[in-house]
Motif scaffolding. Structure first.
Motif: not given
Length: 338
Positions: A16-25, A132-137, A287-300
């Motif tokens: 899960l994490h490896v392919p999602v991280l590559l997509k999030a990049r 929690l980061h789903s568009t449906l939610t 899951l990709t949305s979660f990864m992007v938001r987490a990294y953006r938060r830490w990057a900023s």
């Protein structure tokens, strides 16, 4: 920009994490460094063939030599039973930004140990919680908040999937409450506010002469402080996958269908009122949305996290487990964390 260290290359880490991280990049290049992911796993067989986008270190200490902790996010993908120990190990090497697989903890004692490590070492934790980061939610929250369908009376969630092989192989979970239920429980707390456990039960998984205690399924009923009632039912012996949430409101009914697998990340939303039903279908790569938001938060910068929500989820899960097995001395009482 941030690099990545993955601890644990089982299904979650490698699958899960490896392919999602590559997509999030590709979606947030400013947050992710264009460097290979570094990973540590004691099981050499789980790493597969060498990959250009993945560097396997022999130990956490060797991984530390390859990475700058100040600019690295650690993904802890080991079983929750060893979570506190792994968090302490990475913290002692200077890492502070950590993504952890759900659930945050599986019982009260484990939760206290995890929170002690977070506090003592100043860790910034982000718990993997795609729903929690789903568009449906997000759409469900908007429907509840705008009041056009009135107030929520009840919410029911069905989370079913066949999970025989992993449960029989002892994949690290000791209860069906820890598999699917954490995803929806966090959503219910977001939608309806805090709650107390009113009913809880779980069943064994039985296949032929093999039995795995408490891994067949789980049922949980919550009474929310705002007046609504919710129920989660998860059957891990079901023949088909289903991730459905139904909101019974004073002015209509809302039914949401979360994606059931990685191969088709589309959600559906049906809204029924006054005899008319509207159906929407939309992409929901949570899951990709979660990864992007987490990294953006830490990057900023440090930013705010939602750790309290995951702490409360762990507390309620512990309450549910103790209620489900109240005649068996299996679960330690949990002191709630304010």
């Amino acid at each position: 920009m941030l690099r990545t260290l993955i601890v644990g290359l089982g299904r979650a880490g490698l699958g899960l994490h490896v392919p999602v991280l590559l997509k999030a990049r590709a979606q947030a290049p400013g947050a992710f460094a264009d460097r290979p992911v570094v990973a540590v796993d004691t099981r050499a067989a789980s790493t597969g063939r060498p990959r250009r986008d993945l560097v396997i270190a022999d130990s956490l200490r060797q991984a530390r030599e390859l990475l700058d902790p100040a600019h690295t996010v650690v993904h802890v993908c080991t079983p929750p039973s060893v979570r506190a120990e792994v968090l302490r190990d990475v913290a002692l090497l200077g890492f502070t930004k950590v993504v952890v697989e759900k659930p945050l903890a599986t019982d009260g004692d484990a939760l206290r140990r995890v929170l002690a490590v977070v506090r003592d070492h100043g860790l910034s934790l982000s718990v993997v919680a795609p729903w929690l980061h789903s568009t449906l939610t997000e759409r469900l929250i908007a429907l509840v908040e705008d009041g056009k369908l009135g107030t929520v009376r009840t919410v029911t969630v069905a989370q079913h999937k066949p999970r025989f092989r992993r449960s029989l192989a002892n994949s690290g979970h000791s209860s069906a409450f820890d598999v699917e239920v954490p995803h929806s429980l966090g959503v219910l707390l977001q939608l309806l506010g805090d709650a107390e456990v009113r009913e809880a039960s779980c069943t064994d998984l039985t296949l032929g002469e093999s039995t795995v205690p408490r891994m067949g399924g789980a049922r949980l009923t919550l009474q929310h402080h705002g007046g609504a009632r919710s129920e989660i039912v998860s059957d891990l012996t079901a023949p088909l996958r289903q991730r459905q949430i139904t909101l019974d409101m004073t002015g209509g009914t809302v039914v949401g269908h979360y994606p059931v697998g990685q191969d088709d990340d589309f959600a559906q939303l049906e809204t029924a009122r006054a005899g008319r039903t509207v159906r929407e279908i939309f992409e929901d790569d949570a899951l990709t949305s979660f990864m992007v938001r987490a990294y953006r938060r830490w990057a900023s910068g440090p930013g705010e996290d939602d750790l309290w929500l995951h702490v409360r989820t762990a507390e309620l899960l512990d309450d549910a487990k103790r209620l489900a097995v109240r005649n068996i001395d299996c679960w330690e009482p949990l002191t709630h964390v304010s």
